[in-house]
Design an enzyme around this catalytic site. Structure first.
Site, PDB file in Angstrom:
ATOM      1  N   HIS A  81       0.209  -6.563   1.552  1.00  0.00           N
ATOM      2  CA  HIS A  81      -0.485  -6.572   0.353  1.00  0.00           C
ATOM      3  C   HIS A  81      -0.315  -8.224   0.175  1.00  0.00           C
ATOM      4  O   HIS A  81      -1.152  -8.457  -0.814  1.00  0.00           O
ATOM      5  CB  HIS A  81       0.338  -5.915  -0.721  1.00  0.00           C
ATOM      6  CG  HIS A  81       1.687  -6.514  -1.072  1.00  0.00           C
ATOM      7  ND1 HIS A  81       2.965  -6.183  -0.611  1.00  0.00           N
ATOM      8  CD2 HIS A  81       1.913  -7.569  -1.764  1.00  0.00           C
ATOM      9  CE1 HIS A  81       4.020  -6.818  -1.281  1.00  0.00           C
ATOM     10  NE2 HIS A  81       3.259  -7.636  -1.960  1.00  0.00           N
ATOM     11  N   ASP A 113       3.624  -1.282   4.524  1.00  0.00           N
ATOM     12  CA  ASP A 113       3.138  -2.664   4.094  1.00  0.00           C
ATOM     13  C   ASP A 113       3.473  -3.823   4.899  1.00  0.00           C
ATOM     14  O   ASP A 113       4.299  -4.728   4.623  1.00  0.00           O
ATOM     15  CB  ASP A 113       3.840  -2.700   2.560  1.00  0.00           C
ATOM     16  CG  ASP A 113       3.356  -3.718   1.776  1.00  0.00           C
ATOM     17  OD1 ASP A 113       2.475  -4.293   2.175  1.00  0.00           O
ATOM     18  OD2 ASP A 113       4.003  -4.211   1.029  1.00  0.00           O
ATOM     19  N   SER A 182       7.562 -11.572  -1.647  1.00  0.00           N
ATOM     20  CA  SER A 182       6.952 -10.252  -0.593  1.00  0.00           C
ATOM     21  C   SER A 182       6.672 -11.008   0.876  1.00  0.00           C
ATOM     22  O   SER A 182       6.024 -12.210   0.945  1.00  0.00           O
ATOM     23  CB  SER A 182       5.639  -9.959  -1.278  1.00  0.00           C
ATOM     24  OG  SER A 182       5.890  -9.140  -2.443  1.00  0.00           O
TER      25      SER A 182
END
Length: 352
Positions: A81, A113, A182
């Site tokens: 992402h 992810d 992230s």
């Protein structure tokens, strides 16, 4: 492009300064489990000093996130992402502020992810080794490094493993992570990565003590797919310029692969073609060249690799794919080479 198991010698520097040299089919990203026994845990400041040089910030032009380098040639792990809406080329910023161009080369499937980014033309970058499998326990001390909000690069937080979610293959922990963290590493007390930070639980876009990292089982499977060129989606063609049309009437198409063309993860040049097909249709695709070693990859409409071919037959280096198409849709043909940076002219044709 590899047609057989590569014999690669990988040296991994361990905390004690020893070298582990393995001759395997894949580069070794791991610490030596034998030498790891009996090691003393590092102080928090030493974990940071050992690992932080290999943590990067990734700028996509539309946002930013974190990542970490797992081999000296510049392979970076991050979250899908972080880069899924990015152009093919992104900017990776090292701890010292050095800005390096890099390419998004691979994505995990829709339920994973993870993504891989390759910094080009590097061979001596700092790295973070992966911990050995099944080494994570509830209550273990953990650390996170990343760039929260895209502004505070190198931010270091600590916590413990709160829960192991075997069903989702995630590590729940309470080290503070926020937007921008992230893709950064979750580290153990030896400075090894035990997961990739991916999310936190919050109702107001701030950390509440419930954070999640993708565990090593999923990371390992993803890396195997990346190294073998079998990731479900490769950005090299996902974000490429519009593919050339390929007809199924046997018409010969002339092309060339040259320095300056786009490259795959192994730095082999490539072109992209597409054609419309239907379920049950048999298609033959042939790539011929006297100047390079042809390699063909066929993908279906969602980017999944259906098949690939290097040698047409023994003693013939040209490439040929024969396949019965599984569904109606647009198919993509990636034309590349067996070895990196090969250049030359080729012909391509497809027929049924």
């Amino acid at each position: 492009m590899n047609k057989q198991l590569l014999r690669l010698v990988a040296a991994v520097v361990l905390a004690g300064g020893s070298l582990l040299t393995l001759e395997t089919g894949l580069p070794c990203f791991y610490s030596n489990p034998v030498l790891a026994q009996g090691r003393e845990k590092l102080a928090a400041e030493d974990v940071y000093e050992q690992a932080s040089e290999a943590v990067v910030t990734i700028y996509t032009g539309r946002g930013s996130g974190s990542g970490f380098i797992i081999n000296a040639d510049g392979l970076v792990l991050t979250n899908s992402h972080v880069v899924e809406n990015a152009p093919r080329t992104v900017t990776v910023v090292l701890k010292d502020g050095t800005r390096l161009p890099a390419e998004v080369i691979a994505f995990g499937d829709k339920n994973l992810d993870l993504a891989a980014v390759k910094i080009r033309s590097q061979d001596n970058l700092p790295t973070i080794p992966l911990a050995t499998a099944n080494s994570v326990r509830v209550g273990s001390e953990v650390y996170a490094i990343g760039s929260p909000f895209g502004k505070f690069s190198g931010t270091f937080t600590r916590g413990i493993v709160s829960r192991l979610d075997e069903e989702e293959k995630q590590i729940q922990h309470d080290a503070a992570i926020n937007p921008g963290n992230s893709g950064g590493p979750l580290l153990n007390a030896f400075g090894e990565a035990i997961g990739v930070n991916t999310a936190f639980y919050s109702s107001r876009s701030r950390n509440t003590g419930i954070s999640f990292a993708i565990n090593l089982e999923q990371v390992e499977s993803f890396l195997v797919a990346v190294q073998s060129g079998e990731t479900p989606r490769l950005s090299a063609w996902k974000n490429s310029t519009s593919p050339r049309s390929l007809t199924l009437d046997g018409e010969v198409v002339n092309g060339s692969l040259r320095d300056g063309d786009e490259t795959l993860w192994d730095e082999s040049f490539f072109d992209v073609y597409s054609f419309e097909g239907w379920a049950g249709q048999q298609v033959i695709i042939e790539m011929v060249s006297w100047e390079l070693d042809p390699y063909l990859i066929l993908l279906n409409s969602d980017g999944t690799i259906l098949t690939k071919n290097d040698d047409w037959r023994p003693g013939d280096p040209n490439a040929r794919i024969i396949i019965t198409l599984p569904e109606d849709g647009t198919y993509t043909v990636v034309v590349s080479t067996f070895k990196s940076e090969q250049s030359g002219d080729y012909t391509l044709r497809a027929y049924n």
